[in-house]
Design an enzyme around this catalytic site. Sequence first.
Site, PDB file in Angstrom:
ATOM      1  N   GLU A  55       0.808  -1.401   0.133  1.00 53.67           N
ATOM      2  CA  GLU A  55       0.044  -0.014   0.398  1.00 53.67           C
ATOM      3  C   GLU A  55       0.614   1.158   0.123  1.00 53.67           C
ATOM      4  OE1 GLU A  55      -3.611   0.375  -0.526  1.00 53.67           O
ATOM      5  OE2 GLU A  55      -3.430  -2.392  -0.396  1.00 53.67           O
ATOM      6  N   TYR A  78      -5.739   6.230   4.964  1.00 51.24           N
ATOM      7  CA  TYR A  78      -5.791   5.320   3.576  1.00 51.24           C
ATOM      8  C   TYR A  78      -4.828   4.086   4.102  1.00 51.24           C
ATOM      9  CZ  TYR A  78      -5.222   3.011  -0.696  1.00 51.24           C
ATOM     10  OH  TYR A  78      -4.616   1.804  -1.519  1.00 51.24           O
ATOM     11  N   ASP A 110      -9.268   6.655  -1.195  1.00 53.10           N
ATOM     12  CA  ASP A 110      -8.512   7.269  -2.373  1.00 53.10           C
ATOM     13  C   ASP A 110      -8.862   8.431  -3.190  1.00 53.10           C
ATOM     14  OD1 ASP A 110      -8.888   5.168  -3.517  1.00 53.10           O
ATOM     15  OD2 ASP A 110      -6.971   4.477  -4.068  1.00 53.10           O
TER      16      ASP A 110
END
Length: 343
Positions: free
Chosen positions: A35, A118, A136
């Site tokens: 991520e 996020y 996002d």
Amino acid sequence: MLEQLPALLLPWYDREKRILPWRADREPYHVWVSEIMLQQTRVEAVRGYYRRFLEALPTLEALAACEDDRLNKLWEGLGYYSRARNLKRAANVLLQEHGGQFPTDFAALQTLPGIGAYTAGAICSICFEQPTPAVDGNVLRVWARLTGSEQDVTQARTKRAAFEALAAVYPPGRCGDFTQALMELGATVCLPNGAPQCARCPVRAVCRACEGERWRTLPVRAEKKPRRHEQRTVLILTFEDACAVRRRPDEGLLAGLWELPNVPGALTAQQALALAEQWNCRPMELTRSSRKQHIFTHIQWDMTGYYIRCAAAAPQLEWADAARMAREISLPTAFRQFLMDGA
């Protein structure tokens, strides 16, 4: 309307999801690394980096102990090097304060360096099956079009509204899949540039942006400030089989990374040769010049590079041959592109 999303989206995701290396398991370390890499970076660019990174640093302990130059070399070309620095900082915090375990609490995760809402949402939902959306740009676009929201998606309050609305419809037992299904929809169907692929969208029946092609105006996004342009002159100095590099300052843009020697402004060829002489490199020949651009988030560098053969390796610069450049010198793309042309 949003409550219908799981029933519509999950069967599509089961059939259509891309096979991606970071979807092979739900190990928090793996999800976290992926991520962070995927922030502001294309999926295809991340595939190879992700595999190489985990081969080199398979555990939190390995990451925490990694020397900065080696870490930057693994990250070379991905950009936004502060992400790599924060990975290492967070790994040390996890080992020293959390016993090497990732917190399962959404708020606690956000206390770690480099982890915001996020990334915390992705880890908590994918790894720990919690109803925490990873909001996002892709997910905001999907939410805005589905709901017809005309709120400015660059505002924190809009992101919070999207988070709360989506969290309320998360399906127990498939939270991780739902997070990834929303990401997948935004990445492959509800596209940011050009027309979305509404004809194959699994949620088009409940999407308000399908009415009158409202996708053309959604999501609403405040106009970005224009980037500042800066001119720089880069000297690609070579002595025998080595190229000159130096460290950037520890603070500011590209902090602590290696760079090709450069100065602000657009020097002429004669001025560049004079500068190389001033640096005690004893320039012999300016073989060619090259113009390049590099775009950072808020700044664009317009660069002129001069390739100069030298008769001396000035001691105030580092001189690295091809083997050392490949092994340990991590050059940001802004400078590396000059060497890709051949020094």
